[in-house]
Design an enzyme around this catalytic site. Structure first.
Site, PDB file in Angstrom:
ATOM      1  N   THR A 150       0.783  -1.240   0.000  1.00 44.35           N
ATOM      2  CA  THR A 150       0.000   0.000   0.000  1.00 44.35           C
ATOM      3  C   THR A 150       0.816   1.293   0.000  1.00 44.35           C
ATOM      4  OG1 THR A 150      -1.323  -1.312   1.515  1.00 44.35           O
ATOM      5  CG2 THR A 150      -1.882   0.996   1.354  1.00 44.35           C
ATOM      6  N   ARG A 158     -10.057 -11.068  -3.578  1.00 48.31           N
ATOM      7  CA  ARG A 158      -9.514 -10.965  -2.211  1.00 48.31           C
ATOM      8  C   ARG A 158      -9.567  -9.486  -1.755  1.00 48.31           C
ATOM      9  NH1 ARG A 158      -5.074  -7.759  -0.178  1.00 48.31           N
ATOM     10  NH2 ARG A 158      -4.261  -8.749   1.683  1.00 48.31           N
ATOM     11  N   VAL A 159      -9.975  -9.260  -0.515  1.00 42.35           N
ATOM     12  CA  VAL A 159     -10.046  -7.893   0.020  1.00 42.35           C
ATOM     13  C   VAL A 159      -9.062  -7.767   1.181  1.00 42.35           C
ATOM     14  CG1 VAL A 159     -11.552  -6.145   1.053  1.00 42.35           C
ATOM     15  CG2 VAL A 159     -12.490  -7.766  -0.600  1.00 42.35           C
ATOM     16  N   GLY A 160      -8.254  -6.715   1.143  1.00 45.34           N
ATOM     17  CA  GLY A 160      -7.294  -6.474   2.216  1.00 45.34           C
ATOM     18  C   GLY A 160      -7.811  -5.458   3.224  1.00 45.34           C
ATOM     19  N   ASP A 161      -6.902  -4.869   3.964  1.00 44.28           N
ATOM     20  CA  ASP A 161      -7.261  -3.943   5.042  1.00 44.28           C
ATOM     21  C   ASP A 161      -7.628  -2.543   4.565  1.00 44.28           C
ATOM     22  OD1 ASP A 161      -4.320  -4.101   4.416  1.00 44.28           O
ATOM     23  OD2 ASP A 161      -4.313  -2.241   5.577  1.00 44.28           O
ATOM     24  N   GLY A 174       0.965  -3.371   4.869  1.00 46.92           N
ATOM     25  CA  GLY A 174       1.452  -4.711   5.216  1.00 46.92           C
ATOM     26  C   GLY A 174       0.419  -5.764   4.876  1.00 46.92           C
ATOM     27  N   GLY A 209      -2.649  -7.506   4.738  1.00 46.20           N
ATOM     28  CA  GLY A 209      -4.005  -7.083   5.074  1.00 46.20           C
ATOM     29  C   GLY A 209      -4.730  -8.039   5.996  1.00 46.20           C
TER      30      GLY A 209
HETATM   31  N1  GLY Z   1      -2.174  -3.831   2.891  1.00 46.47           N
HETATM   32  C1  GLY Z   1      -2.654  -4.092   1.612  1.00 46.47           C
HETATM   33  C2  GLY Z   1      -3.339  -5.353   1.446  1.00 46.47           C
HETATM   34  O1  GLY Z   1      -3.125  -6.288   2.213  1.00 46.47           O
HETATM   35  O2  GLY Z   1      -4.116  -5.465   0.516  1.00 46.47           O
END
Ligand code: GLY
Length: 284
Positions: free
Chosen positions: A170, A197-200, A220, A222
């Site tokens: 990110t 896929r969805v991250g943070d 980092g 997610g």
């Molecule tokens: N920090 C970004 C992700 O894991 O998508």
């Protein structure tokens, strides 16, 4: 109270030598229209720099597509997009979700069609580097003789995957201008990853949190950040001890899973990562 200021990061795993560039970017941002504009401007610049994993240069999914997540937050509002494709600057779309819709989050086709309605043209964020990295990842995963999703499911702990190319994650910004706080984040995701896929990043409290006390953004892995609701967790501790102590203690909890945070509060700012992380700070 400290002066008006902005702090940027180029992602957990980004080369520290990029910090000089980030300082230049931080300096170039116009602070006159406030903290949100400053953060969105800074993240747009980072999205347009192909050396970072956001906007142009976003890493690809295992199926070869580029899906991006972005979010903006101020004390009064939040907007994000999940898995948006074929736009140049996801952070600008996230801002419009906050400002022009009754919603907080738009995902997938809905986010893309909203972006088109708002005038964002078709744009391919791929680069030769992301194409090469995707091919290498797929070849590696196929070479170990199992289907990609099965193999990937076994490798959710990214630290185990250093033998294949990892993304540098990110980009993000936090700012304090005129006593108001804002944050913005954008990413192509943490490769290798499945489509969908969805991250943070697009989840409030996980990859970003902003309130009256300050602004916090994370970078980092997610999946690990979501589990700990990292940014909200840090935000709730602001003022109880120094920002750097709070962030360091929280990040130490992640062990060898790569995570970084930048944050700004009324009288202080801090950045900390358990891996390399380029940062840029500027006092206006
Ligand atoms: N920090 C970004 C992700 O894991 O998508």
């Amino acid at each position: 109270m400290e002066d008006d200021a902005i702090l940027l990061h180029g992602g957990a795993g980004s080369d520290n030598s990029y910090s000089e560039r980030l300082e230049k970017y931080a300096k170039s941002v116009d602070m006159k229209s406030g903290a949100l504009d400053a953060c969105v401007d800074a993240v747009r610049i980072l999205e347009d720099d192909p050396d970072f994993n956001a906007g142009t240069g976003s890493v690809k999914r295992l199926d070869g597509s580029t899906q991006m997540d972005a979010a903006v937050m101020v004390a009064e509002g939040f907007g994000s997009v999940i898995g948006i494709e074929r736009v140049k600057n996801p952070v600008d779309v996230a801002r419009l979700v906050m400002e022009k819709t009754p919603h907080l989050i738009l995902e997938g086709d809905g986010a893309i069609s909203f972006a088109r309605k708002m005038g964002f043209p078709e744009y391919d964020p791929s680069t030769e580097k992301t194409q090469r990295m995707w091919k290498k990842t797929v070849e590696y995963l196929q070479g170990i003789g199992e289907s990609i999703p099965e193999r990937y499911a076994k490798y959710r702990k990214y630290a185990d995957m250093f033998d294949i190319p990892l993304s540098t994650d990110t980009v993000g910004a936090v700012a304090r201008i005129g006593g108001k706080f804002a944050g913005a984040v954008s990413t192509g995701g943490a490769s290798p990853m499945m489509r969908g896929r969805v991250g943070d990043v697009p989840l409030p409290g996980c990859g970003i949190f902003v309130g009256e006390m300050g602004a916090v953004v994370a970078t980092g892995v997610g999946e690990a950040i979501i589990r700990r609701m990292l940014c909200h967790n840090i935000y709730l501790q602001i003022g109880k001890e120094s920002l750097v102590e709070i962030i360091k203690r929280e990040i130490d909890e992640f062990g060898d899973v790569h995570v970084g945070v930048i944050a700004i509060a009324k009288d202080e700012h801090a950045s900390y990562s358990n891996t390399s992380m380029a940062t840029g700070f500027h006092i206006f």
